[in-house]
Write a protein that holds these residues in place. Structure first.
Motif, PDB file in Angstrom:
ATOM      1  N   VAL A  71       0.762  -1.230   0.016  1.00 40.79           N
ATOM      2  CA  VAL A  71      -0.045   0.168  -0.019  1.00 40.79           C
ATOM      3  C   VAL A  71       0.931   1.443  -0.083  1.00 40.79           C
ATOM      4  N   THR A  72       2.005   1.266   0.851  1.00 37.61           N
ATOM      5  CA  THR A  72       2.710   2.347   0.921  1.00 37.61           C
ATOM      6  C   THR A  72       3.364   2.600  -0.823  1.00 37.61           C
ATOM      7  N   ILE A  73       4.065   1.752  -1.148  1.00 37.19           N
ATOM      8  CA  ILE A  73       4.388   1.967  -2.616  1.00 37.19           C
ATOM      9  C   ILE A  73       3.492   2.210  -3.577  1.00 37.19           C
ATOM     10  N   ALA A  74       2.222   1.620  -3.430  1.00 34.69           N
ATOM     11  CA  ALA A  74       1.028   2.043  -4.428  1.00 34.69           C
ATOM     12  C   ALA A  74       0.816   3.397  -4.300  1.00 34.69           C
ATOM     13  N   LEU A  75       0.721   4.121  -2.931  1.00 33.82           N
ATOM     14  CA  LEU A  75       0.395   5.621  -2.905  1.00 33.82           C
ATOM     15  C   LEU A  75       1.397   6.564  -3.529  1.00 33.82           C
ATOM     16  N   VAL A  76       2.557   6.139  -3.619  1.00 30.63           N
ATOM     17  CA  VAL A  76       3.436   6.864  -4.453  1.00 30.63           C
ATOM     18  C   VAL A  76       2.954   7.342  -5.762  1.00 30.63           C
ATOM     19  N   PHE A  77       2.181   6.063  -6.532  1.00 30.57           N
ATOM     20  CA  PHE A  77       1.794   6.358  -7.888  1.00 30.57           C
ATOM     21  C   PHE A  77       0.236   6.895  -8.029  1.00 30.57           C
ATOM     22  N   LEU A  78      -0.375   7.180  -6.669  1.00 30.57           N
ATOM     23  CA  LEU A  78      -1.690   7.384  -6.619  1.00 30.57           C
ATOM     24  C   LEU A  78      -1.776   8.802  -5.699  1.00 30.57           C
ATOM     25  N   PRO A  79      -1.166   9.896  -6.347  1.00 32.40           N
ATOM     26  CA  PRO A  79      -1.251  11.176  -5.564  1.00 32.40           C
ATOM     27  C   PRO A  79      -2.752  11.637  -5.170  1.00 32.40           C
ATOM     28  N   ASP A  80      -3.510  11.435  -6.058  1.00 27.21           N
ATOM     29  CA  ASP A  80      -4.915  11.901  -5.945  1.00 27.21           C
ATOM     30  C   ASP A  80      -5.571  11.381  -4.870  1.00 27.21           C
ATOM     31  N   VAL A  81      -5.116  10.199  -4.563  1.00 27.14           N
ATOM     32  CA  VAL A  81      -5.806   9.299  -3.313  1.00 27.14           C
ATOM     33  C   VAL A  81      -5.315  10.073  -1.932  1.00 27.14           C
ATOM     34  N   VAL A  82      -4.123  10.695  -2.072  1.00 28.26           N
ATOM     35  CA  VAL A  82      -3.448  11.373  -0.895  1.00 28.26           C
ATOM     36  C   VAL A  82      -4.197  12.836  -0.906  1.00 28.26           C
TER      37      VAL A  82
END
Length: 426
Positions: A406-417
């Motif tokens: 999940v941590t690595i995936a969030l790198v590529f999902l800036p809109d989620v953050v």
């Protein structure tokens, strides 16, 4: 700085408290540079404590300890059981939901894990769940705690990196939902393989759900009120910490009516120890940080990483993996204090969003709390539940892989953050 870093590692391995290890190793830098006045370590240590924004740290620690004595924990446990009791995995699902609900209350992954181990640990074992699996579920569910306002890591990162603390609070909400779903799926998968039954056999009635929400509504409103107060300019981050303390006393004495003079004194005594440890660490870290800036370590590290790639996502993955490895040996609070001045300038140089990076960075640092050899939350849970570290480690591997993914995936999902910070703050 190599001698300073090596001394820091040696002192840590020797079992010296982290604050002293940082301060002593940082002081060695000044012995290597006699041209620098020896008054600087004293000056930077004192000046580090004069940052007004840091006032939020002790206030939120006090608020968290008071809320834990207010009676809100029992209400949230009932709500978590009603909402997730029918899922396979029983109390393992309840502990994940409990952590999600407790995030706005405790603000500390270690405190949350220890508390849940005391409340749910024996019950999980009596229902046939492996003690190692139970300990791993309790420990890793606490990764949700610092993601939900008011996470102390967000305050430290925002203060050190000059990043909006309100935006950091808002940024943790959607990633917390993603983490919750991922952890729930992991428990479902393990429960299916092992035949772990649900905690409840029947669906809760609408009346049960309404009653449970009524009991837990004061905890659910807390992070909402924090974000609303920051967005509307009613409070600064420091002032909202004072509001949190007043809020905790209010619901403990007038709503749940379980806060007595003895429990209030116990909460304040625990807060005194917690605040002293954190602020002492922050103060002495200034000595270490001075050497890092003087030797231009951020520029050296940035140059090394940029020599490999100048792609923002690739750089964030590299930093996340480095922090993840360092988190196996160093406490998350220390990593945030030490590494924010090193890595944040690199992200800004690549036009990255400091809020997006901060969320990934703090999550990667937090994971170390649940892993050997020095994970504080891991040791707390294993000690309370009488589980060996080896057994815990075997059972924790699926959770570790899930949270890392999940941590690595969030790198590529800036809109989620960034979706909620943009929605609230523009």
């Amino acid at each position: 700085m190599l001698i300073v870093a090596a001394t820091f590692v040696v002192l840590l391995l020797a079992g010296m408290p982290v604050a002293f290890a940082i301060g002593i190793s940082g002081a060695l830098f000044f012995l290597q540079h006699p041209e620098l006045p020896y008054t600087i370590p004293v000056q930077v240590t004192v000046s580090q404590t004069q940052n007004f924004a840091l006032l939020a740290v002790p206030l939120f620690i006090i608020a968290g300890n008071l809320l834990n004595k207010s009676g809100i924990t029992e209400a949230l446990l009932n709500l978590a059981s009603v909402l997730t009791g029918r899922l396979k995995g029983g109390l393992a699902q309840v502990t994940i939901a409990m952590s999600a609900l407790m995030g706005g209350v405790s603000g500390s992954a270690i405190a949350d894990a220890a508390m849940q181990a005391r409340i749910l640990g024996d019950g999980m074992a009596k229902r046939g769940l492996s003690r190692g699996f139970s300990a791993a579920a309790i420990a890793f569910s606490a990764v949700l705690t610092p993601m939900i306002p008011p996470g102390i890591g967000f305050i430290l990162y925002g203060t050190i990196g000059q990043v909006s603390i309100g935006r950091m609070f808002a940024a943790g909400i959607l990633p917390a939902v993603v983490l919750y779903v991922a952890l729930t799926a992991t428990v479902l998968f393990m429960a299916h393989i092992r035949g772990y039954a649900p905690e409840r056999e029947t669906r809760p009635s609408l009346g049960e759900i309404a009653l449970a929400f009524r009991g837990g509504i004061w905890a659910l409103l807390f992070p909402v009120m924090l974000l609303f107060g920051l967005r509307m300019g009613v409070f600064t981050p420091s002032e909202i910490g004072a509001f949190a303390v007043v809020y905790a006393v209010f619901i403990g004495t007038l709503v749940y009516r379980q806060m007595r003079p003895a429990s209030f004194a116990e909460a304040m005594q625990g807060s005194l120890a917690d605040v002293g440890a954190v602020m002492f660490l922050i103060a002495l870290s200034a000595i270490f940080t001075y050497g890092i800036v003087f030797e231009r370590v951020p520029e050296l590290i940035s140059g090394s990483i940029l020599g490999l790639t100048d792609n923002l996502s690739a750089v964030m993955v590299i930093v996340a993996l480095l922090v993840l490895v360092m988190g196996l040996f160093i406490d998350a609070t220390v990593l945030i204090i030490m590494l924010t001045p090193i890595f944040l300038p690199l992200i800004r140089q690549l036009d990255g969003d400091p809020v997006h990076f901060g969320l990934v960075f703090i999550l990667a640092a937090t994971i170390g709390n649940f892993t050997p050899p020095v994970g504080a939350a891991m040791y707390a849970v294993c000690s309370i539940m009488k589980v060996s570290v080896a057994h815990y480690t075997r059972e924790a591997l699926p959770f570790f892989l899930t949270v890392t993914a999940v941590t690595i995936a969030l790198v590529f999902l800036p809109d989620v953050v960034l979706a909620i910070p943009r929605l609230i703050f523009g």
